[in-house]
Design a protein around this motif. Structure first.
Motif, mmCIF file in Angstrom:
data_model
loop_
_atom_site.group_PDB
_atom_site.id
_atom_site.type_symbol
_atom_site.label_atom_id
_atom_site.label_comp_id
_atom_site.label_asym_id
_atom_site.label_seq_id
_atom_site.Cartn_x
_atom_site.Cartn_y
_atom_site.Cartn_z
ATOM 1 N N ILE A 1 0.835 -1.206 0.000
ATOM 2 C CA ILE A 1 0.000 0.000 0.000
ATOM 3 C C ILE A 1 0.869 1.256 0.000
ATOM 4 O O ILE A 1 0.623 2.205 -0.741
ATOM 5 C CB ILE A 1 -0.951 -0.015 1.213
ATOM 6 C CG1 ILE A 1 -1.990 -1.136 1.061
ATOM 7 C CG2 ILE A 1 -1.650 1.333 1.379
ATOM 8 C CD1 ILE A 1 -2.853 -1.351 2.283
ATOM 9 N N ALA A 2 1.926 1.247 0.825
ATOM 10 C CA ALA A 2 2.819 2.407 0.898
ATOM 11 C C ALA A 2 3.546 2.620 -0.425
ATOM 12 O O ALA A 2 3.773 3.755 -0.855
ATOM 13 C CB ALA A 2 3.828 2.211 2.031
ATOM 14 N N PHE A 3 3.910 1.520 -1.107
ATOM 15 C CA PHE A 3 4.613 1.642 -2.385
ATOM 16 C C PHE A 3 3.722 2.277 -3.440
ATOM 17 O O PHE A 3 4.128 3.204 -4.147
ATOM 18 C CB PHE A 3 5.081 0.268 -2.861
ATOM 19 C CG PHE A 3 5.591 0.275 -4.274
ATOM 20 C CD1 PHE A 3 6.846 0.774 -4.572
ATOM 21 C CD2 PHE A 3 4.809 -0.191 -5.318
ATOM 22 C CE1 PHE A 3 7.313 0.811 -5.879
ATOM 23 C CE2 PHE A 3 5.267 -0.168 -6.626
ATOM 24 C CZ PHE A 3 6.524 0.335 -6.909
ATOM 25 N N PHE A 4 2.480 1.808 -3.560
ATOM 26 C CA PHE A 4 1.594 2.348 -4.583
ATOM 27 C C PHE A 4 1.141 3.765 -4.242
ATOM 28 O O PHE A 4 0.722 4.507 -5.120
ATOM 29 C CB PHE A 4 0.398 1.426 -4.791
ATOM 30 C CG PHE A 4 0.737 0.202 -5.596
ATOM 31 C CD1 PHE A 4 0.908 0.281 -6.959
ATOM 32 C CD2 PHE A 4 0.923 -1.020 -4.980
ATOM 33 C CE1 PHE A 4 1.244 -0.838 -7.708
ATOM 34 C CE2 PHE A 4 1.258 -2.143 -5.712
ATOM 35 C CZ PHE A 4 1.419 -2.052 -7.090
ATOM 36 N N LEU B 1 -4.680 -13.784 -6.831
ATOM 37 C CA LEU B 1 -3.310 -14.288 -6.946
ATOM 38 C C LEU B 1 -2.592 -13.638 -8.122
ATOM 39 O O LEU B 1 -1.412 -13.269 -8.021
ATOM 40 C CB LEU B 1 -3.334 -15.810 -7.110
ATOM 41 C CG LEU B 1 -2.022 -16.550 -6.853
ATOM 42 C CD1 LEU B 1 -1.495 -16.248 -5.457
ATOM 43 C CD2 LEU B 1 -2.208 -18.051 -7.039
ATOM 44 N N GLU B 2 -3.306 -13.473 -9.223
ATOM 45 C CA GLU B 2 -2.715 -12.812 -10.392
ATOM 46 C C GLU B 2 -2.407 -11.349 -10.073
ATOM 47 O O GLU B 2 -1.341 -10.833 -10.429
ATOM 48 C CB GLU B 2 -3.672 -12.904 -11.577
ATOM 49 C CG GLU B 2 -3.105 -12.301 -12.857
ATOM 50 C CD GLU B 2 -4.101 -12.285 -14.004
ATOM 51 O OE1 GLU B 2 -3.753 -11.763 -15.075
ATOM 52 O OE2 GLU B 2 -5.235 -12.776 -13.809
ATOM 53 N N PHE C 1 1.297 -6.819 -8.806
ATOM 54 C CA PHE C 1 1.655 -5.776 -7.835
ATOM 55 C C PHE C 1 3.049 -6.025 -7.266
ATOM 56 O O PHE C 1 3.846 -5.101 -7.117
ATOM 57 C CB PHE C 1 0.632 -5.734 -6.696
ATOM 58 C CG PHE C 1 -0.699 -5.163 -7.079
ATOM 59 C CD1 PHE C 1 -0.911 -4.626 -8.334
ATOM 60 C CD2 PHE C 1 -1.753 -5.155 -6.186
ATOM 61 C CE1 PHE C 1 -2.150 -4.097 -8.706
ATOM 62 C CE2 PHE C 1 -2.988 -4.623 -6.528
ATOM 63 C CZ PHE C 1 -3.179 -4.104 -7.794
ATOM 64 N N MET C 2 3.330 -7.277 -6.943
ATOM 65 C CA MET C 2 4.622 -7.603 -6.341
ATOM 66 C C MET C 2 5.766 -7.396 -7.338
ATOM 67 O O MET C 2 6.863 -6.971 -6.949
ATOM 68 C CB MET C 2 4.611 -9.052 -5.851
ATOM 69 C CG MET C 2 5.758 -9.422 -4.937
ATOM 70 S SD MET C 2 5.714 -8.532 -3.364
ATOM 71 C CE MET C 2 4.335 -9.359 -2.562
ATOM 72 N N ASN D 1 2.326 1.670 -19.022
ATOM 73 C CA ASN D 1 2.492 0.241 -18.720
ATOM 74 C C ASN D 1 1.987 -0.077 -17.319
ATOM 75 O O ASN D 1 1.317 -1.087 -17.092
ATOM 76 C CB ASN D 1 3.963 -0.165 -18.837
ATOM 77 C CG ASN D 1 4.452 -0.122 -20.267
ATOM 78 O OD1 ASN D 1 3.655 -0.039 -21.192
ATOM 79 N ND2 ASN D 1 5.757 -0.154 -20.458
ATOM 80 N N PHE D 2 2.314 0.802 -16.401
ATOM 81 C CA PHE D 2 1.901 0.629 -15.012
ATOM 82 C C PHE D 2 0.379 0.654 -14.896
ATOM 83 O O PHE D 2 -0.235 -0.182 -14.238
ATOM 84 C CB PHE D 2 2.527 1.757 -14.185
ATOM 85 C CG PHE D 2 2.176 1.734 -12.732
ATOM 86 C CD1 PHE D 2 2.736 0.800 -11.889
ATOM 87 C CD2 PHE D 2 1.297 2.665 -12.197
ATOM 88 C CE1 PHE D 2 2.422 0.786 -10.546
ATOM 89 C CE2 PHE D 2 0.984 2.658 -10.861
ATOM 90 C CZ PHE D 2 1.552 1.714 -10.034
#
Length: 467
Positions: free
Chosen positions: A169-172, A370-371, A376-377, A448-449
């Motif tokens: 969450i912090a990354f996004f 899962l996808e 995200f990872m 892309n993101f």
């Protein structure tokens, strides 16, 4: 010979004798008495005349806070004037002082430390001591090769990496900040300065919103009260009578919010008559970097906390379209779907509440979750290796473009405003133009993101965004 610290008002040094030393008074001064200022000037001249090969003088030429120019010592200024008056450069193109002065960057990662030497440079450049710190121009390219990502900054992933749902969450919310924090760098913020004057009330809407969200997720009034008292002791909220009033105000506000959420849960048949009290389920999953399409031998343990029901507050926003909150909602819903069916309620709920309306997130299936987690990872790991030209303003620009309610120029204008307030992004990318492609339009990485993360796993599950 190197002489450092020739800053204005610091060299030559001034006399700082105690007040009772009458010999320092001007009326008692006699010719021949020792003077610290004159002694420093003599030492400067002696060092200058003693140099046989080269001598380098150094001073801080710009403020570390706002970058404004700072003057050097008086002896440097006098030396510059002497050089300009008595010497000339070939062709008289530049003044001798400019030919002999080089602006060095103190940050090891600054790209200007890695420029090739110019044959016309009179001063030999002193590059950074650590080439791994160079981010370089690769930061603006839509590069997805992990090996090149790692080579750009010298950052590497450990063999075992623990990632929590809060990390995602912090990354996004702020990829630039996540990169800096992972590498042990924390940007100084003006709003983090301690104030000598005690605040009598919380004035920032964002601070109030964050506090409301914490109270919303607190299990029971007792835990919420303990949290508020802890925040009061740490100085986050006012102390004394004003603090008691603030605590009482927030407890009442928390009660109103929970009643509003309870009415929503009853209307949507998520609960029969139970009061809103979320419960959490902790679980973990293990992934490998190669499962994510990355050529690394890294084992990732995803440690998550799933809340049932999940309610995200955005009470200061009428449109409930903040990317930061939407990603928090999507990651929370993802965690709900990954909990084994026997451990979760039959009907899941993830919703976001705005100032005037709410939105219910369409739940993930287990395979979708899962996808989504893998996508995200993947971006999260790439963002730890190299700072990505992404932040909440970039996602806002993509969202505006995807909704087609704004032109690309208007969307970028909004993004520029967001960028100006993002100290972590400015710390890395220096200016907004570095985030655009050669044509000055949205960087391909942004698109892309958005295509990989936002469009399928956030926007597609938020029906109010598509309305």
């Amino acid at each position: 010979i190197f002489i450092l610290g020739l800053n204005d008002s610091e060299f030559p040094r001034k006399e700082h004798a105690p007040g009772f030393n009458l010999l320092t008074l001007k009326e008692f001064f006699r010719r021949g008495d020792r003077s610290r200022s004159i002694d420093d000037r003599y030492l400067f001249l002696e060092a200058l005349l003693s140099a046989q090969k080269s001598i380098t003088f150094s001073f801080i030429g710009a403020s570390a806070v706002d970058g404004t120019a700072k003057n050097p010592s008086a002896v440097i200024q006098e030396l510059w004037d002497y050089l300009d008056d008595n010497f000339k450069t070939p062709g008289d193109k530049v003044k001798p002082r400019n030919r002999l002065t080089y602006k060095a960057r103190l940050n090891a990662y600054d790209t200007l430390n890695y420029l090739p030497e110019d044959k016309d440079d009179a001063v030999k450049r002193l590059p950074s001591f650590d080439e791994k710190c160079c981010i370089g121009e690769v930061q603006t390219r839509a590069e997805t090769d992990p090996a090149k990502f790692s080579a750009a900054t010298g950052c590497k992933l450990p063999a075992n990496l623990l990632v929590s749902s809060q990390d995602l969450i912090a990354f996004f919310a702020n990829p630039a900040k996540a990169f800096l924090r992972y590498n042990g760098i924390a940007c100084h913020r003006d709003d983090e300065d301690l104030n000598d004057i005690e605040d009598f009330a919380l004035t920032s809407p964002l601070e109030k919103g964050e506090l409301k969200q914490k109270l919303l997720n607190a299990a029971g009034d007792e835990q919420a009260s303990i949290m508020l008292k802890s925040l009061k002791k740490s100085g986050k909220i006012p102390y004394g009578v004003f603090g008691e009033h603030t605590v009482s105000e927030f407890m009442q506000e928390s009660l109103r919010l929970k009643l509003r959420i309870r009415n929503f849960l009853l209307a949507e048949h998520f609960a029969e008559n139970a009061f809103y009290e979320p419960y959490s389920y902790d679980f973990s999953l293990t992934l490998s970097a190669k499962e994510l399409g990355l050529n690394f031998d890294t084992k990732i343990t995803f440690a998550a906390k799933a809340l049932f029901p999940l309610c995200v507050s955005e009470f200061w926003n009428k449109k409930i379209d903040s990317p930061k909150r939407l990603y928090a909602l999507a990651i929370g819903a993802l965690c709900q779907a990954l909990v084994p069916e026997t451990q979760r309620p039959p009907k899941r709920c993830a919703a976001i509440f705005g100032a005037e309306k709410y939105g219910s997130f369409e739940p993930f299936t287990h395979d979708e979750a899962l996808e989504a987690l893998k996508i995200f990872m993947k971006w999260y790991l790439l963002g730890l290796l190299k700072p990505l030209p992404l932040w909440k303003g970039a996602v806002s620009a993509y969202l505006a473009k995807a909704k087609k309610d704004k032109s690309q120029e208007e969307a970028q204008l909004d993004a520029v405003g967001d960028f100006d307030h993002e100290e972590d992004a400015r710390f890395i990318f220096k200016k907004y133009e570095n985030l655009l492609d050669e044509n000055g339009s949205l960087n391909e990485l942004w698109l892309n993101f958005g295509e990989e993360c936002f469009k399928p796993f956030v926007k597609a599950h938020c029906p109010w965004l598509n309305a």
